[in-house]
Motif scaffolding. Structure first.
Motif, mmCIF file in Angstrom:
data_model
loop_
_atom_site.group_PDB
_atom_site.id
_atom_site.type_symbol
_atom_site.label_atom_id
_atom_site.label_comp_id
_atom_site.label_asym_id
_atom_site.label_seq_id
_atom_site.Cartn_x
_atom_site.Cartn_y
_atom_site.Cartn_z
ATOM 1 N N ILE A 14 0.822 -1.212 0.000
ATOM 2 C CA ILE A 14 0.000 0.000 0.000
ATOM 3 C C ILE A 14 0.857 1.264 0.000
ATOM 4 C CG2 ILE A 14 -1.861 1.234 1.173
ATOM 5 C CD1 ILE A 14 -2.811 -1.428 0.287
ATOM 6 N N LEU A 15 1.856 1.284 0.878
ATOM 7 C CA LEU A 15 2.766 2.440 0.885
ATOM 8 C C LEU A 15 4.159 1.958 0.497
ATOM 9 C CD1 LEU A 15 1.924 4.600 4.022
ATOM 10 C CD2 LEU A 15 1.219 4.939 1.662
ATOM 11 N N LYS A 16 4.754 2.659 -0.450
ATOM 12 C CA LYS A 16 6.025 2.192 -0.980
ATOM 13 C C LYS A 16 7.145 3.148 -0.611
ATOM 14 C CE LYS A 16 3.443 0.113 -4.706
ATOM 15 N NZ LYS A 16 2.824 0.444 -5.991
ATOM 16 N N ASN A 17 7.935 2.708 0.342
ATOM 17 C CA ASN A 17 9.168 3.414 0.688
ATOM 18 C C ASN A 17 8.985 4.929 0.845
ATOM 19 O OD1 ASN A 17 11.768 3.020 1.388
ATOM 20 N ND2 ASN A 17 12.578 3.516 -0.642
ATOM 21 N N VAL A 18 8.132 5.299 1.773
ATOM 22 C CA VAL A 18 7.847 6.717 1.972
ATOM 23 C C VAL A 18 8.877 7.351 2.899
ATOM 24 C CG1 VAL A 18 6.182 8.341 2.970
ATOM 25 C CG2 VAL A 18 5.379 6.407 1.594
ATOM 26 N N ASN A 19 9.430 8.461 2.465
ATOM 27 C CA ASN A 19 10.328 9.252 3.306
ATOM 28 C C ASN A 19 9.794 10.678 3.358
ATOM 29 O OD1 ASN A 19 12.861 7.701 4.136
ATOM 30 N ND2 ASN A 19 12.540 7.117 1.995
ATOM 31 N N LEU A 20 9.549 11.171 4.552
ATOM 32 C CA LEU A 20 8.925 12.492 4.664
ATOM 33 C C LEU A 20 9.357 13.154 5.959
ATOM 34 C CD1 LEU A 20 5.080 12.263 3.982
ATOM 35 C CD2 LEU A 20 6.734 13.611 2.697
ATOM 36 N N ILE A 26 -1.737 15.483 -1.111
ATOM 37 C CA ILE A 26 -2.688 15.437 -2.223
ATOM 38 C C ILE A 26 -2.380 14.244 -3.115
ATOM 39 C CG2 ILE A 26 -3.095 17.935 -2.236
ATOM 40 C CD1 ILE A 26 -1.173 18.099 -4.634
ATOM 41 N N GLY A 27 -3.335 13.944 -3.959
ATOM 42 C CA GLY A 27 -3.143 12.821 -4.880
ATOM 43 C C GLY A 27 -4.488 12.199 -5.204
ATOM 44 N N PRO A 28 -4.520 11.391 -6.262
ATOM 45 C CA PRO A 28 -5.792 10.788 -6.666
ATOM 46 C C PRO A 28 -6.306 9.780 -5.630
ATOM 47 C CG PRO A 28 -3.987 9.872 -7.941
ATOM 48 C CD PRO A 28 -3.416 10.996 -7.145
ATOM 49 N N PHE A 67 2.801 15.234 -2.791
ATOM 50 C CA PHE A 67 1.979 14.630 -3.840
ATOM 51 C C PHE A 67 2.249 13.127 -3.906
ATOM 52 C CE2 PHE A 67 1.645 13.270 -8.376
ATOM 53 C CZ PHE A 67 0.268 13.262 -8.424
ATOM 54 N N MET A 68 1.168 12.366 -3.792
ATOM 55 C CA MET A 68 1.317 10.904 -3.798
ATOM 56 C C MET A 68 0.623 10.306 -5.009
ATOM 57 S SD MET A 68 0.791 9.782 0.143
ATOM 58 C CE MET A 68 1.194 8.087 -0.221
ATOM 59 N N TYR A 69 1.192 9.196 -5.460
ATOM 60 C CA TYR A 69 0.565 8.472 -6.567
ATOM 61 C C TYR A 69 0.885 6.995 -6.417
ATOM 62 C CZ TYR A 69 -0.905 7.381 -11.309
ATOM 63 O OH TYR A 69 -1.553 6.847 -12.401
ATOM 64 N N MET A 70 -0.136 6.160 -6.431
ATOM 65 C CA MET A 70 0.028 4.703 -6.322
ATOM 66 C C MET A 70 0.912 4.286 -5.141
ATOM 67 S SD MET A 70 -1.576 3.387 -9.065
ATOM 68 C CE MET A 70 -0.806 1.938 -9.784
ATOM 69 N N GLY A 71 0.718 4.897 -4.010
ATOM 70 C CA GLY A 71 1.447 4.482 -2.819
ATOM 71 C C GLY A 71 2.844 5.052 -2.694
ATOM 72 N N GLN A 125 8.180 19.518 -10.556
ATOM 73 C CA GLN A 125 9.297 18.921 -11.265
ATOM 74 C C GLN A 125 8.892 17.670 -12.017
ATOM 75 O OE1 GLN A 125 12.414 20.436 -11.233
ATOM 76 N NE2 GLN A 125 11.206 22.033 -10.237
ATOM 77 N N HIS A 126 8.015 16.911 -11.397
ATOM 78 C CA HIS A 126 7.713 15.591 -11.951
ATOM 79 C C HIS A 126 6.548 15.668 -12.944
ATOM 80 C CE1 HIS A 126 6.956 11.295 -12.052
ATOM 81 N NE2 HIS A 126 8.103 11.123 -11.406
ATOM 82 N N GLU A 127 6.614 14.850 -13.963
ATOM 83 C CA GLU A 127 5.592 14.861 -14.996
ATOM 84 C C GLU A 127 4.196 14.572 -14.424
ATOM 85 O OE1 GLU A 127 4.213 15.778 -18.483
ATOM 86 O OE2 GLU A 127 6.317 16.006 -17.879
ATOM 87 N N LEU A 128 4.143 13.550 -13.506
ATOM 88 C CA LEU A 128 2.855 13.182 -12.907
ATOM 89 C C LEU A 128 2.257 14.340 -12.124
ATOM 90 C CD1 LEU A 128 3.522 9.558 -11.614
ATOM 91 C CD2 LEU A 128 1.663 10.244 -13.130
#
Lengths: 283, 285
Positions: free
Chosen positions: B53-59, B70-72, B252-256, B272-275
């Motif tokens: 569900i969450l992939k290697n989050v660093n914050l 934010i995010g879909p 901004f998050m996308y797909m975990g 910076q990122h395209e998404l």
């Protein structure tokens, strides 16, 4: 559908009226007050006092709830809030099976286990002599009989309390027990009362198991170690045997009418209480 | 042993509080709040059953700032939020890897005490959930479970926090009536006040305005803007405009995965990122 509903309502009224008519004979011979407050039961010499039976019924029912309610509340809380899912999977069917055991089996179990235990072990610590066939034995057997139903109902009730409440409470730093005792029990209170009412109604009318362990002795019980004689046992024991005496038959019908009346009044009162609880906890 | 100690700590704190008053209370709080209060999330991976569900989050989440996530839909925003106060613990078949440090304390450490963590991090959920009791009891619920008994302190707490969320004037004459009788907007402010009454350092808000009407929603938003002076606020939001209005930092998050993070200005003006660009321009939502 409306007709069927009407029919069941009609049945209720018909039973009430039927019992009342059947007991008119005894009501014409004795005043209502004498019947309800008299404690002498000598049918052959025409004395019919119902007080011992009424007291016996109330005593046994109250005792059974006092035994069953704390156990079932804690079990239900444990099973819904604490137990892991495999424990639930194992335990839920057990309660269903327990609920399905015929009451005569509970009666036999009471006679073989509880009665001797009270007579030999527990009784002598408190009173000089007891046969074991007592109010206490009836209360225990009846309490254990209503336990599975009460637990199933309570589990149902706790399960429908929305998860949001648990989270809201937990997010403030409450422990699980604090959440259970202060929020969930509160939220579930109307449901708990309704469940208790349902099981009390069942306990009032339960006959066979109680009849086997209560002692069937027509006197007002003075302690837990005295025998008693609840109304359903009175009817079941004597109906069919004493029909040659019209007055006796009428007396038994009157007993049935009293039972009917107690349950009716009890239900009305509890509905009223329930409404008040719902209002004061308005959610 | 540890549990006993901390219960004692709560009680002790309660005593402390009851001997002081109004201004003193807030002063003491101020001192208790460590200056370096931040939440650091390091290599956080969360699996439910076998779904990653969450992939290697660093914050890093800052105190006294509003961070908007934010995010879909279904990108893991809520899971991330709920992992910060261990509210995800109730989920079955859960596996958590990595660390979440709150003021230096790893909340997933087996010695960490969950009630203590949650006391430090308040949660405002999507729909208001007033507890089945009076307005007064709702506010004091948290204080009571942490051992505050003094009527005076409780009264003061109720007034202080209801004023803090601009609800005092509306309810001061019916503090003892059921909280459920309030309007939904009032209920949400009540829930906020209830959360603040246990004196957290951070507030987690999970789309807390999405169930509200526009006016109530603005009310809550304004409150957040005001509360930022004292608390770190981490909010999940569906509405980009809300993030634009109040965020200091945006994630901004996308797909975990966390795709991009930064100050609101950087991220909104110069993604910076395209998404992120696509999301901000409304290609998907």
């Amino acid at each position: 559908m409306l007709i069927l509903t009407g029919l069941s309502l009609f049945l209720l009224v018909a039973i009430g009226i039927g019992l009342f008519f059947k007991s008119r004979l005894i009501l014409s011979e004795h005043s209502l007050w004498d019947l309800l407050s008299g404690s002498a039961w000598k049918p052959l010499s025409g004395e019919f006092g119902f007080l011992p039976f009424i007291v016996g019924t109330l005593f046994v029912t109250a005792l059974s709830i006092a035994i069953a309610l704390p156990i079932s509340l804690l079990s239900a809380i444990f099973l819904t809030e604490y137990a892991s899912s495999w424990v639930k999977r194992v335990v839920f069917p057990i309660f269903d099976i327990l609920a399905g055991i015929p009451s005569v089996v509970y009666g036999v179990w009471g006679t073989l286990i509880i009665v001797p235990w009270i007579a030999d072990k527990l009784g002598p610590r408190f009173v000089d002599y007891t046969s074991g066939y007592t109010v206490l034995a009836s209360g225990i057997v009846l309490g254990i009989m209503i336990l599975p139903i009460l637990v199933s109902l309570l589990i149902e009730i706790f399960t429908i309390v929305p998860q949001d409440y648990r989270e809201a409470s937990a997010s403030l730093g409450a422990t699980k027990w604090q959440t259970c005792s202060k929020v969930i029990l509160r939220k579930a209170m109307p449901g708990i009362v309704a469940a208790v009412v349902l099981s009390i109604s069942k306990a009032f009318g339960e006959t066979i198991a109680v009849l086997m362990v209560c002692g069937n002795y027509a006197a007002i019980p003075r302690s837990l170690f005295d025998p008693c004689y609840p109304l359903p046992a009175l009817i079941a024991n004597n109906y069919g045997e004493m029909l040659s005496l019209p007055l006796y038959e009428s007396a038994l019908m009157f007993a049935a009418f009293i039972l009917f009346f107690i349950i009716l009044v009890f239900n009305i009162i509890s509905r009223w209480i329930l409404r008040n609880i719902e209002r004061s906890y308005k959610m | 042993m540890e549990k006993g100690k901390s219960v004692f700590g709560h009680i002790f704190k309660g005593f402390n509080r009851s001997s002081q008053h109004d201004e003193d209370i807030s002063l003491a709080e101020e001192c208790n709040r460590a200056e370096d209060a931040v939440i650091k999330i390091e290599n956080l991976n969360i699996y439910i059953r076998n779904n990653h569900i969450l992939k290697n989050v660093n914050l890093t989440l800052h105190d006294k700032k509003i961070t908007c996530i934010i995010g879909p839909s279904g990108c893991g925003k809520t899971t991330l939020l709920r992992s910060i106060n261990r509210m995800i613990d109730t989920t079955e078949h859960l596996r958590v890897e990595g660390r979440v440090l709150v003021s230096g304390e790893d909340i997933y450490d087996h010695k960490a005490e969950i009630t203590h963590i949650r006391k430090k991090i308040g949660l405002l959920s999507q729909r208001p959930t007033p507890l089945p009791m009076s307005i007064y009891d709702n506010i004091t619920y948290g204080c009571r479970i942490h051992g505050v008994r003094s009527r005076k302190v409780l009264d003061a707490t109720v007034e202080k926090y209801l004023k803090g969320v601009n609800l005092w004037e509306e309810v001061k004459d019916r503090l003892h009536s059921p909280a459920s009788a309030l309007s939904i907007g009032q209920q949400q402010r009540l829930c906020l006040a209830r959360g603040l009454a246990v004196e957290p350092q951070f507030i987690l808000a999970d789309e807390s305005t999405s169930a509200l009407d526009p006016i109530s929603s603005k009310h809550i938003e304004d409150l957040f803007a005001k509360l930022r002076e004292r608390y770190g606020i981490i909010m999940v939001t569906h509405t980009l405009r809300q993030a634009l209005r109040i965020a200091d930092y945006v994630v901004f998050m996308y797909m975990g995965e966390v795709i991009e993070q930064g100050t609101a200005e950087e991220l909104f003006k110069n993604p910076q990122h395209e998404l992120t660009k696509q999301y901000l321009s409304g290609v998907f939502s």
